[in-house]
Design a protein around this motif. Structure first.
Motif, PDB file in Angstrom:
ATOM      1  N   ILE A  51       7.275 -55.662  98.157  1.00 43.89           N
ATOM      2  CA  ILE A  51       7.678 -57.067  98.219  1.00 43.89           C
ATOM      3  C   ILE A  51       8.089 -57.567  96.840  1.00 43.89           C
ATOM      4  O   ILE A  51       9.131 -58.215  96.682  1.00 43.89           O
ATOM      5  N   ALA A  52       7.274 -57.258  95.818  1.00 42.41           N
ATOM      6  CA  ALA A  52       7.558 -57.747  94.465  1.00 42.41           C
ATOM      7  C   ALA A  52       8.855 -57.170  93.923  1.00 42.41           C
ATOM      8  O   ALA A  52       9.672 -57.885  93.328  1.00 42.41           O
ATOM      9  N   GLU A  53       9.077 -55.874  94.127  1.00 41.69           N
ATOM     10  CA  GLU A  53      10.288 -55.235  93.602  1.00 41.69           C
ATOM     11  C   GLU A  53      11.540 -55.732  94.318  1.00 41.69           C
ATOM     12  O   GLU A  53      12.569 -55.992  93.684  1.00 41.69           O
ATOM     13  N   ALA A  71      14.514 -60.274  83.158  1.00 43.37           N
ATOM     14  CA  ALA A  71      14.308 -61.134  84.326  1.00 43.37           C
ATOM     15  C   ALA A  71      13.641 -60.358  85.449  1.00 43.37           C
ATOM     16  O   ALA A  71      12.774 -60.892  86.155  1.00 43.37           O
ATOM     17  N   PHE A  72      14.023 -59.082  85.629  1.00 46.53           N
ATOM     18  CA  PHE A  72      13.398 -58.288  86.682  1.00 46.53           C
ATOM     19  C   PHE A  72      11.908 -58.116  86.410  1.00 46.53           C
ATOM     20  O   PHE A  72      11.074 -58.293  87.313  1.00 46.53           O
ATOM     21  N   CYS A  87       9.453 -60.956 106.257  1.00 49.30           N
ATOM     22  CA  CYS A  87       8.581 -60.922 105.083  1.00 49.30           C
ATOM     23  C   CYS A  87       9.279 -61.477 103.847  1.00 49.30           C
ATOM     24  O   CYS A  87       8.800 -62.423 103.226  1.00 49.30           O
ATOM     25  N   LEU A  88      10.406 -60.871 103.473  1.00 50.01           N
ATOM     26  CA  LEU A  88      11.054 -61.251 102.222  1.00 50.01           C
ATOM     27  C   LEU A  88      11.686 -62.635 102.296  1.00 50.01           C
ATOM     28  O   LEU A  88      11.630 -63.400 101.324  1.00 50.01           O
TER      29      LEU A  88
END
Length: 402
Positions: free
Chosen positions: A48-50, A90-91, A303-304
């Motif tokens: 999810i985070a990536e 930023a990533f 989800c995203l």
């Protein structure tokens, strides 16, 4: 008899360890750091985070007729798209905030602004080092514990605060704490598997002697037996028993107790908590080629997309002033994740091109191709289509074209 009734004093506490010491029933609990280290939990959080960090996050300038263009000249555009600050891309910064929100329920970043009030940098803060206070005015105040032992006080407009589901509007709740029973069971099962592996998965047993041993003799035998034979590195040691002693194992295998199946169920429960399909976290028991694409699309839609909207609204509220929000908007570009395979995309482009709402340059931009100039800005439509009620006018245009 004492004539006065003794006053009873009760203290409310949510400490599970104190409650267990005083005789309260056990309630499920899970250490956040340990639970987030579970393989399935880590993969779910990282996925999810990536994906959210890799998704383009842009500042748009809104114009008339609901038209909007990327505001690349705005300082905040570079912060969200290129570099959070002088140390983090930023990533990396967005990934850090997303993971903190999914693990701890809260993510914080100190906001740095220029003289015009525009955001020029974001500095992520460790979630455990920040405490939140509610002022009498209703606004929030943040106290950040510095590494040197000091404390800095930040006001609400100086902090970007991302929350998971909240119960009080102030702090977010960690999904690990919300589903403490699920994670507590999974951690206990992992500890049990680790203990079995430490002894090379050999079952426990009993040393049986024909004669009664003294209490000290029992302790000495057990101590020496453990030193010599207990442990994965001692799995192939030779056991010699004399004096009529026997060693009998307790035959309770992992298969008999359905331990492995229980661990699989716990892994599925963790995937459900984070809302990710099983195949996304490596559970491929029921995966096929046909449902892999459907599960990937379900990850984006279920989800995203809600998580992206949660983040967008927090960013708009914290990083843009009420006046700036009238002209600017922060939004994720999810088109890349929703794109199908090559044939599906090209069929969609053909429909849009023939229907008259896509031109060549727009389609090439979707495919990250260069602009071909003014000739790519024209729109077309089939000759047999026209405005409703304008059949005679359309007929004359067809005749003129012929």
């Amino acid at each position: 008899m004492w004539p006065f009734r003794k006053t009873e004093t009760r203290i409310a506490t949510s400490d599970p360890f104190l409650g267990e010491f005083l005789g309260a029933r056990w309630t499920a609990r899970a250490d956040i750091e340990k639970a987030s280290g579970l393989a399935v939990a880590h993969r779910a959080v990282q996925t999810i985070a990536e994906n959210l960090a890799a998704m383009p996050l842009k500042v748009y300038r809104e114009a008339e007729n609901d038209d909007r263009q990327p505001a690349k000249d705005h300082p905040l555009y570079g912060v969200l798209h290129d570099n959070f600050n002088e140390r983090l891309t930023a990533f990396e910064g967005r990934e850090m905030l997303n993971a903190s929100m999914l693990i701890h329920g809260n993510a914080y970043a100190r906001v740095e602004r220029n003289g015009r009030g525009q955001v020029t940098a974001l500095h992520p803060l460790v979630a455990g080092s920040v405490t939140v206070e509610v002022l009498k005015s209703g606004r929030l105040r943040y106290k950040h514990a510095l590494p040197d032992g000091g404390t800095e006080t930040l006001l609400q407009h100086e902090v970007l605060h991302l929350r998971y589901r909240t119960a009080d509007g102030v702090l977010g709740m960690s999904p690990i704490q919300i589903a403490a029973s699920t994670f507590g069971l999974a951690v206990a099962q992992q500890d049990q598997a680790g203990a079995a592996a430490e002894n090379a998965f050999r079952p426990a047993g009993a040393l049986i002697f024909p004669d009664k041993l003294a209490a000290t003799g029992k302790e000495n035998v057990i101590t020496k037996f453990r030193e010599r034979f207990v442990g994965a590195l001692k799995a192939n040691e030779v056991l010699i028993l004399d004096g009529g002693a026997k060693f009998e194992t307790f035959q309770f295998s992992a298969k008999d107790s359905e331990f492995l199946e229980s661990r699989k169920l716990s892994n599925l429960d963790i995937a459900r908590v984070f809302g990710v399909p099983p195949s996304i976290v490596g559970i491929t028991d029921n995966s096929t080629y046909s449902n892999a694409e459907a599960e990937s699309r379900a990850l984006v839609m279920r989800c995203l997309a809600p998580m992206a909207r949660r983040i967008e609204q927090a960013l708009n509220s914290a990083l843009l002033s009420p006046e700036a929000r009238k002209s600017f908007l922060i939004e994720h570009d999810m088109s890349g994740l929703l794109r199908g395979d090559l044939v599906t995309r090209y069929n969609a482009y053909r429909i849009g091109r023939e229907g008259g709402w896509l031109n060549v340059n727009t389609i090439r931009a979707f495919e990250n191709l260069s602009n071909i100039g003014p000739e790519g800005e024209t729109y077309v439509q089939p000759l047999n289509m026209g405005a409703l009620g304008g059949a005679n006018d359309n007929r004359s245009k067809l005749d003129d074209a012929a």
